[in-house]
Design a protein around this motif. Structure first.
Motif, PDB file in Angstrom:
ATOM      1  N   THR A  24       5.600  -0.749 -53.614  1.00  0.00           N
ATOM      2  CA  THR A  24       5.286  -2.232 -53.359  1.00  0.00           C
ATOM      3  C   THR A  24       5.418  -2.595 -51.840  1.00  0.00           C
ATOM      4  OG1 THR A  24       7.471  -3.016 -53.465  1.00  0.00           O
ATOM      5  CG2 THR A  24       6.281  -2.710 -55.755  1.00  0.00           C
ATOM      6  N   SER A  25       5.990  -1.686 -51.263  1.00  0.00           N
ATOM      7  CA  SER A  25       6.189  -1.958 -49.820  1.00  0.00           C
ATOM      8  C   SER A  25       4.863  -1.955 -49.015  1.00  0.00           C
ATOM      9  CB  SER A  25       7.094  -0.859 -49.080  1.00  0.00           C
ATOM     10  OG  SER A  25       8.334  -1.000 -49.379  1.00  0.00           O
ATOM     11  N   ARG A  26       4.851  -2.870 -47.967  1.00  0.00           N
ATOM     12  CA  ARG A  26       3.801  -2.785 -46.871  1.00  0.00           C
ATOM     13  C   ARG A  26       4.350  -3.629 -45.432  1.00  0.00           C
ATOM     14  NH1 ARG A  26      -0.269  -7.178 -47.031  1.00  0.00           N
ATOM     15  NH2 ARG A  26       0.456  -8.892 -48.653  1.00  0.00           N
ATOM     16  N   PHE A  27       3.604  -3.071 -44.489  1.00  0.00           N
ATOM     17  CA  PHE A  27       3.730  -3.745 -43.271  1.00  0.00           C
ATOM     18  C   PHE A  27       2.796  -4.999 -42.788  1.00  0.00           C
ATOM     19  CE2 PHE A  27       6.290   0.023 -43.539  1.00  0.00           C
ATOM     20  CZ  PHE A  27       7.769  -0.316 -43.035  1.00  0.00           C
ATOM     21  N   VAL A  28       3.445  -5.964 -42.316  1.00  0.00           N
ATOM     22  CA  VAL A  28       2.521  -7.117 -41.963  1.00  0.00           C
ATOM     23  C   VAL A  28       2.885  -7.723 -40.515  1.00  0.00           C
ATOM     24  CG1 VAL A  28       1.489  -9.211 -42.655  1.00  0.00           C
ATOM     25  CG2 VAL A  28       2.198  -7.702 -44.378  1.00  0.00           C
ATOM     26  N   ALA A  29       2.079  -7.841 -39.745  1.00  0.00           N
ATOM     27  CA  ALA A  29       2.389  -8.398 -38.383  1.00  0.00           C
ATOM     28  C   ALA A  29       1.991  -9.947 -38.530  1.00  0.00           C
ATOM     29  CB  ALA A  29       1.158  -8.119 -37.361  1.00  0.00           C
ATOM     30  N   ALA A  30       3.157 -10.638 -37.954  1.00  0.00           N
ATOM     31  CA  ALA A  30       3.233 -12.075 -38.198  1.00  0.00           C
ATOM     32  C   ALA A  30       4.243 -12.746 -37.274  1.00  0.00           C
ATOM     33  CB  ALA A  30       3.332 -12.645 -39.515  1.00  0.00           C
ATOM     34  N   GLY A  31       3.967 -13.741 -36.552  1.00  0.00           N
ATOM     35  CA  GLY A  31       4.707 -14.275 -35.684  1.00  0.00           C
ATOM     36  C   GLY A  31       5.291 -13.536 -34.489  1.00  0.00           C
ATOM     37  N   GLY A  32       4.362 -12.687 -34.018  1.00  0.00           N
ATOM     38  CA  GLY A  32       5.021 -11.701 -33.172  1.00  0.00           C
ATOM     39  C   GLY A  32       5.957 -10.307 -33.455  1.00  0.00           C
ATOM     40  N   GLY A  81      16.674  -4.013 -42.060  1.00  0.00           N
ATOM     41  CA  GLY A  81      15.972  -2.942 -42.645  1.00  0.00           C
ATOM     42  C   GLY A  81      14.827  -2.554 -41.636  1.00  0.00           C
ATOM     43  N   PHE A  82      13.596  -2.814 -42.086  1.00  0.00           N
ATOM     44  CA  PHE A  82      12.386  -2.182 -41.279  1.00  0.00           C
ATOM     45  C   PHE A  82      11.562  -3.192 -40.477  1.00  0.00           C
ATOM     46  CE2 PHE A  82      13.514   0.357 -45.107  1.00  0.00           C
ATOM     47  CZ  PHE A  82      13.930   1.318 -44.719  1.00  0.00           C
ATOM     48  N   THR A  83      12.161  -4.554 -40.653  1.00  0.00           N
ATOM     49  CA  THR A  83      11.497  -5.574 -39.768  1.00  0.00           C
ATOM     50  C   THR A  83      11.968  -5.644 -38.411  1.00  0.00           C
ATOM     51  OG1 THR A  83      11.002  -6.728 -41.885  1.00  0.00           O
ATOM     52  CG2 THR A  83      11.223  -8.011 -39.630  1.00  0.00           C
ATOM     53  N   ASP A  84      10.880  -5.754 -37.347  1.00  0.00           N
ATOM     54  CA  ASP A  84      11.656  -6.011 -36.005  1.00  0.00           C
ATOM     55  C   ASP A  84      12.434  -7.178 -35.843  1.00  0.00           C
ATOM     56  OD1 ASP A  84       9.698  -4.172 -35.464  1.00  0.00           O
ATOM     57  OD2 ASP A  84       7.966  -5.525 -34.657  1.00  0.00           O
ATOM     58  N   PRO A  85      13.458  -7.050 -34.733  1.00  0.00           N
ATOM     59  CA  PRO A  85      14.246  -7.944 -34.611  1.00  0.00           C
ATOM     60  C   PRO A  85      13.746  -9.340 -33.682  1.00  0.00           C
ATOM     61  CG  PRO A  85      14.508  -6.331 -32.844  1.00  0.00           C
ATOM     62  CD  PRO A  85      13.454  -5.953 -33.697  1.00  0.00           C
ATOM     63  N   LEU A  86      14.354 -10.429 -33.788  1.00  0.00           N
ATOM     64  CA  LEU A  86      14.261 -11.536 -33.020  1.00  0.00           C
ATOM     65  C   LEU A  86      15.150 -11.463 -31.743  1.00  0.00           C
ATOM     66  CD1 LEU A  86      13.982 -14.523 -35.645  1.00  0.00           C
ATOM     67  CD2 LEU A  86      12.283 -13.632 -33.907  1.00  0.00           C
TER      68      LEU A  86
END
Length: 293
Positions: A24-32, A81-86
């Motif tokens: 069910t995983s995927r990667f999405v670009a949003a908010g930089g 996890g696998f999301t970019d940091p702020l």
């Protein structure tokens, strides 16, 4: 925030090779940012937001159960996890980043479920008008500042650790199985071997540790606590009686403060990670709460 090397961040091909609900995983670009999220099911949108130091693996048992009735969206928070940091993962910035993701997904959650600090992010979104669910659910919700000196000392300690670039690596090097077991046991929860190993996998990655420390270092719940009486969404607080991270009495006091808009469901014998210990029980409470709402 110190930039983490690419090999400091969890890698989906390695740490995520057998990730729960990986299909069910995927990667999405949003908010930089590039976000890792999991999405399953159809129907009204239900949003799952994990707490500090966790990731989508925290929903491994709950997500498939809720996907029977909802279109479930579960992201890894920034820096987790696998999301970019702020750069500065404060509560308002986390909330704005999540709002950008929801816009990119064209998703308007009817039910929003947050664990621990995840509940604070969802409450902030509701108060700011970026989210209008028919039900907000807090699982052992961290919605109030720590009392007394702890409210000052804990963020200050996290900030000192976060600003030391060596700290995440030291923590990651020391995150063996025994250390992770002690950490989870300290929350009042008991997880199976798979659950412990997934946390250990993340805690052995400096970038994930840095994301958790950065979130704690920049967290300020005083404005949220001040604004909570304006919360319009019905609030369901699911509380583990053995939670050693967030005092169960805090949820009871909040429910008294908010009056008829808030309801408390008590889970005896479960700790801070109650949704991982008994996902079927928590799923039924969320389902029933959504039907009432």
């Amino acid at each position: 925030m110190r930039a983490m090397a690419s090999d400091d961040r969890p890698d989906f091909a390695r740490q995520g090779r057998d990730w729960p609900n990986r299909d069910t995983s995927r990667f999405v670009a949003a908010g930089g940012l590039t976000w890792h999220l999991q999405e399953a099911g159809s129907g009204p949108v239900l949003l799952l937001v994990h707490g500090t130091g966790a990731a989508t693996h925290s929903w491994r048992g709950l997500l498939p159960l809720l996907a029977r009735d909802f279109r479930v969206i579960a992201p890894d928070l920034p820096g987790h996890g696998f999301t970019d940091p702020l750069p500065t993962p404060s509560l308002p910035r986390m909330a704005r980043a999540l709002a950008a993701l929801l816009r990119a997904l064209d998703a308007a959650p009817q039910v929003a479920v947050g664990h621990s600090a995840g509940a604070a992010i969802l409450a902030r979104l509701c108060l700011d008008g970026a989210l209008a669910p028919r039900l907000l659910v807090g699982l052992n919700a961290a919605l109030k500042p720590f009392p007394g000196m702890a409210g000052f000392l804990f963020p200050a300690m996290a900030r000192a650790l976060f600003l030391n670039p060596v700290t995440p690596r030291i923590f990651a090097w020391s995150a063996d199985r025994a250390a992770v077991e002690r950490l989870i046991h300290g929350t009042g929860s008991t997880l199976d071997r798979t659950g412990l190993d997934l946390y250990r996998r993340l805690f052995q990655t400096p970038g994930h540790v840095a994301g958790a420390l950065g979130m704690m270092a920049n967290w300020d719940l005083v404005p949220l606590d001040r604004d909570l009486p304006r919360l319009a969404a019905p609030l369901l607080l699911i509380v583990g009686s053995q939670d050693r991270t967030i005092a169960p009495d805090a949820s009871l006091a909040l429910a008294d403060r908010l009056g008829p808009r808030a309801r408390v469901e008590w889970l005896r014998g479960l700790g801070h990670l109650a949704h991982e210990e008994k996902p079927e029980v928590v799923a039924e409470l969320i389902r029933a709460g959504a039907e009432r709402a």
